[in-house]
Design a protein around this motif. Structure first.
Motif, PDB file in Angstrom:
ATOM      1  N   GLU A   9       0.828  -1.206   0.000  1.00 59.73           N
ATOM      2  CA  GLU A   9       0.000   0.000   0.000  1.00 59.73           C
ATOM      3  C   GLU A   9       0.866   1.262   0.000  1.00 59.73           C
ATOM      4  O   GLU A   9       0.576   2.217  -0.725  1.00 59.73           O
ATOM      5  CB  GLU A   9      -0.940   0.002   1.216  1.00 59.73           C
ATOM      6  CG  GLU A   9      -2.010  -1.063   1.180  1.00 59.73           C
ATOM      7  CD  GLU A   9      -1.535  -2.433   1.668  1.00 59.73           C
ATOM      8  OE1 GLU A   9      -2.311  -3.383   1.532  1.00 59.73           O
ATOM      9  OE2 GLU A   9      -0.398  -2.562   2.156  1.00 59.73           O
ATOM     10  N   THR A  10       1.916   1.250   0.777  1.00 59.01           N
ATOM     11  CA  THR A  10       2.817   2.401   0.835  1.00 59.01           C
ATOM     12  C   THR A  10       3.543   2.576  -0.493  1.00 59.01           C
ATOM     13  O   THR A  10       3.672   3.697  -0.991  1.00 59.01           O
ATOM     14  CB  THR A  10       3.830   2.233   1.981  1.00 59.01           C
ATOM     15  OG1 THR A  10       3.108   2.113   3.211  1.00 59.01           O
ATOM     16  CG2 THR A  10       4.787   3.405   2.060  1.00 59.01           C
ATOM     17  N   ILE A  11       3.986   1.490  -1.077  1.00 55.49           N
ATOM     18  CA  ILE A  11       4.665   1.562  -2.369  1.00 55.49           C
ATOM     19  C   ILE A  11       3.717   2.129  -3.417  1.00 55.49           C
ATOM     20  O   ILE A  11       4.099   3.008  -4.200  1.00 55.49           O
ATOM     21  CB  ILE A  11       5.203   0.180  -2.794  1.00 55.49           C
ATOM     22  CG1 ILE A  11       6.299  -0.283  -1.815  1.00 55.49           C
ATOM     23  CG2 ILE A  11       5.737   0.216  -4.221  1.00 55.49           C
ATOM     24  CD1 ILE A  11       6.707  -1.735  -1.985  1.00 55.49           C
ATOM     25  N   ALA A  12       2.478   1.654  -3.441  1.00 55.11           N
ATOM     26  CA  ALA A  12       1.486   2.148  -4.401  1.00 55.11           C
ATOM     27  C   ALA A  12       1.282   3.647  -4.235  1.00 55.11           C
ATOM     28  O   ALA A  12       1.231   4.389  -5.220  1.00 55.11           O
ATOM     29  CB  ALA A  12       0.164   1.401  -4.233  1.00 55.11           C
ATOM     30  N   ASP A  13       1.167   4.102  -2.999  1.00 52.02           N
ATOM     31  CA  ASP A  13       1.007   5.540  -2.750  1.00 52.02           C
ATOM     32  C   ASP A  13       2.209   6.331  -3.257  1.00 52.02           C
ATOM     33  O   ASP A  13       2.059   7.373  -3.890  1.00 52.02           O
ATOM     34  CB  ASP A  13       0.819   5.822  -1.251  1.00 52.02           C
ATOM     35  CG  ASP A  13      -0.536   5.397  -0.735  1.00 52.02           C
ATOM     36  OD1 ASP A  13      -1.467   5.215  -1.551  1.00 52.02           O
ATOM     37  OD2 ASP A  13      -0.671   5.253   0.497  1.00 52.02           O
ATOM     38  N   LEU A  14       3.394   5.824  -2.982  1.00 51.34           N
ATOM     39  CA  LEU A  14       4.615   6.540  -3.370  1.00 51.34           C
ATOM     40  C   LEU A  14       4.786   6.660  -4.879  1.00 51.34           C
ATOM     41  O   LEU A  14       5.293   7.665  -5.361  1.00 51.34           O
ATOM     42  CB  LEU A  14       5.842   5.846  -2.772  1.00 51.34           C
ATOM     43  CG  LEU A  14       6.016   5.991  -1.263  1.00 51.34           C
ATOM     44  CD1 LEU A  14       7.118   5.057  -0.773  1.00 51.34           C
ATOM     45  CD2 LEU A  14       6.342   7.435  -0.902  1.00 51.34           C
ATOM     46  N   VAL A  15       4.354   5.634  -5.621  1.00 46.26           N
ATOM     47  CA  VAL A  15       4.511   5.684  -7.072  1.00 46.26           C
ATOM     48  C   VAL A  15       3.292   6.276  -7.769  1.00 46.26           C
ATOM     49  O   VAL A  15       3.257   6.386  -8.994  1.00 46.26           O
ATOM     50  CB  VAL A  15       4.871   4.304  -7.666  1.00 46.26           C
ATOM     51  CG1 VAL A  15       6.217   3.833  -7.155  1.00 46.26           C
ATOM     52  CG2 VAL A  15       3.787   3.287  -7.404  1.00 46.26           C
ATOM     53  N   GLY A  16       2.283   6.667  -6.995  1.00 46.72           N
ATOM     54  CA  GLY A  16       1.135   7.374  -7.561  1.00 46.72           C
ATOM     55  C   GLY A  16       0.023   6.497  -8.083  1.00 46.72           C
ATOM     56  O   GLY A  16      -0.811   6.957  -8.859  1.00 46.72           O
ATOM     57  N   HIS A  17      -0.030   5.254  -7.648  1.00 50.45           N
ATOM     58  CA  HIS A  17      -1.113   4.374  -8.068  1.00 50.45           C
ATOM     59  C   HIS A  17      -2.309   4.551  -7.132  1.00 50.45           C
ATOM     60  O   HIS A  17      -2.145   4.715  -5.928  1.00 50.45           O
ATOM     61  CB  HIS A  17      -0.671   2.910  -8.064  1.00 50.45           C
ATOM     62  CG  HIS A  17       0.432   2.626  -9.029  1.00 50.45           C
ATOM     63  ND1 HIS A  17       1.304   1.585  -8.872  1.00 50.45           N
ATOM     64  CD2 HIS A  17       0.799   3.248 -10.177  1.00 50.45           C
ATOM     65  CE1 HIS A  17       2.167   1.565  -9.875  1.00 50.45           C
ATOM     66  NE2 HIS A  17       1.887   2.581 -10.676  1.00 50.45           N
ATOM     67  N   ALA A  18      -3.514   4.491  -7.708  1.00 47.19           N
ATOM     68  CA  ALA A  18      -4.732   4.672  -6.908  1.00 47.19           C
ATOM     69  C   ALA A  18      -4.984   3.489  -5.980  1.00 47.19           C
ATOM     70  O   ALA A  18      -5.598   3.641  -4.928  1.00 47.19           O
ATOM     71  CB  ALA A  18      -5.933   4.864  -7.829  1.00 47.19           C
ATOM     72  N   GLY A  19      -4.519   2.326  -6.359  1.00 47.43           N
ATOM     73  CA  GLY A  19      -4.680   1.120  -5.549  1.00 47.43           C
ATOM     74  C   GLY A  19      -3.466   0.233  -5.724  1.00 47.43           C
ATOM     75  O   GLY A  19      -2.497   0.607  -6.390  1.00 47.43           O
ATOM     76  N   THR A  20      -3.538  -0.966  -5.172  1.00 41.96           N
ATOM     77  CA  THR A  20      -2.373  -1.851  -5.229  1.00 41.96           C
ATOM     78  C   THR A  20      -2.362  -2.758  -6.448  1.00 41.96           C
ATOM     79  O   THR A  20      -1.340  -3.353  -6.765  1.00 41.96           O
ATOM     80  CB  THR A  20      -2.294  -2.730  -3.969  1.00 41.96           C
ATOM     81  OG1 THR A  20      -3.472  -3.533  -3.888  1.00 41.96           O
ATOM     82  CG2 THR A  20      -2.134  -1.885  -2.724  1.00 41.96           C
ATOM     83  N   ARG A  21      -3.471  -2.860  -7.169  1.00 43.04           N
ATOM     84  CA  ARG A  21      -3.555  -3.785  -8.297  1.00 43.04           C
ATOM     85  C   ARG A  21      -2.491  -3.493  -9.365  1.00 43.04           C
ATOM     86  O   ARG A  21      -1.786  -4.392  -9.815  1.00 43.04           O
ATOM     87  CB  ARG A  21      -4.944  -3.746  -8.915  1.00 43.04           C
ATOM     88  CG  ARG A  21      -5.122  -4.800  -9.994  1.00 43.04           C
ATOM     89  CD  ARG A  21      -6.525  -4.885 -10.461  1.00 43.04           C
ATOM     90  NE  ARG A  21      -7.333  -5.291  -9.318  1.00 43.04           N
ATOM     91  CZ  ARG A  21      -8.621  -5.520  -9.353  1.00 43.04           C
ATOM     92  NH1 ARG A  21      -9.269  -5.361 -10.486  1.00 43.04           N
ATOM     93  NH2 ARG A  21      -9.281  -5.886  -8.283  1.00 43.04           N
ATOM     94  N   VAL A  22      -2.357  -2.246  -9.768  1.00 47.97           N
ATOM     95  CA  VAL A  22      -1.361  -1.889 -10.787  1.00 47.97           C
ATOM     96  C   VAL A  22       0.047  -2.093 -10.231  1.00 47.97           C
ATOM     97  O   VAL A  22       0.925  -2.621 -10.908  1.00 47.97           O
ATOM     98  CB  VAL A  22      -1.554  -0.427 -11.264  1.00 47.97           C
ATOM     99  CG1 VAL A  22      -0.407   0.016 -12.148  1.00 47.97           C
ATOM    100  CG2 VAL A  22      -2.880  -0.281 -11.995  1.00 47.97           C
ATOM    101  N   THR A  23       0.257  -1.706  -8.993  1.00 44.28           N
ATOM    102  CA  THR A  23       1.569  -1.870  -8.359  1.00 44.28           C
ATOM    103  C   THR A  23       1.966  -3.343  -8.358  1.00 44.28           C
ATOM    104  O   THR A  23       3.103  -3.694  -8.689  1.00 44.28           O
ATOM    105  CB  THR A  23       1.555  -1.334  -6.916  1.00 44.28           C
ATOM    106  OG1 THR A  23       0.999  -0.030  -6.913  1.00 44.28           O
ATOM    107  CG2 THR A  23       2.950  -1.303  -6.319  1.00 44.28           C
ATOM    108  N   GLU A  24       1.040  -4.209  -7.989  1.00 46.11           N
ATOM    109  CA  GLU A  24       1.324  -5.640  -7.946  1.00 46.11           C
ATOM    110  C   GLU A  24       1.636  -6.182  -9.341  1.00 46.11           C
ATOM    111  O   GLU A  24       2.523  -7.024  -9.491  1.00 46.11           O
ATOM    112  CB  GLU A  24       0.143  -6.386  -7.346  1.00 46.11           C
ATOM    113  CG  GLU A  24      -0.023  -6.110  -5.867  1.00 46.11           C
ATOM    114  CD  GLU A  24      -1.346  -6.600  -5.311  1.00 46.11           C
ATOM    115  OE1 GLU A  24      -2.228  -7.030  -6.084  1.00 46.11           O
ATOM    116  OE2 GLU A  24      -1.504  -6.546  -4.093  1.00 46.11           O
ATOM    117  N   ALA A  25       0.931  -5.708 -10.353  1.00 46.97           N
ATOM    118  CA  ALA A  25       1.164  -6.183 -11.723  1.00 46.97           C
ATOM    119  C   ALA A  25       2.501  -5.699 -12.268  1.00 46.97           C
ATOM    120  O   ALA A  25       3.260  -6.469 -12.851  1.00 46.97           O
ATOM    121  CB  ALA A  25       0.030  -5.725 -12.635  1.00 46.97           C
ATOM    122  N   VAL A  26       2.806  -4.427 -12.051  1.00 46.97           N
ATOM    123  CA  VAL A  26       4.018  -3.839 -12.613  1.00 46.97           C
ATOM    124  C   VAL A  26       5.270  -4.301 -11.869  1.00 46.97           C
ATOM    125  O   VAL A  26       6.297  -4.580 -12.484  1.00 46.97           O
ATOM    126  CB  VAL A  26       3.932  -2.291 -12.588  1.00 46.97           C
ATOM    127  CG1 VAL A  26       5.239  -1.654 -13.010  1.00 46.97           C
ATOM    128  CG2 VAL A  26       2.791  -1.814 -13.481  1.00 46.97           C
TER     129      VAL A  26
END
Length: 55
Positions: A9-26
């Motif tokens: 969740e913190t990583i997603a926030d830091l990279v500007g993703h609205a949720g964790t789904r994109v962060t997890e995929a990328v």
């Protein structure tokens, strides 16, 4: 960051993703240690062998 205990969740926030789904995929390859730790914890929690918890 995940290798150093930063939550998804913190990583997603830091990279500007609205949720964790994109962060997890990328970043799925970089997030593997976090996913593995979670799976290991679930194995212990749901284990039929209570002895495993003390290992």
């Amino acid at each position: 960051m995940s290798d150093h205990g930063v939550s998804i969740e913190t990583i997603a926030d830091l990279v500007g993703h609205a949720g964790t789904r994109v962060t997890e995929a990328v970043y799925r390859l970089q997030l593997r240690p976090e996913i593995t730790k979670g799976a290991e914890a679930m194995n212990i929690i749901f284990s039929d062998n209570p002895q495993q918890e003390s290992a």
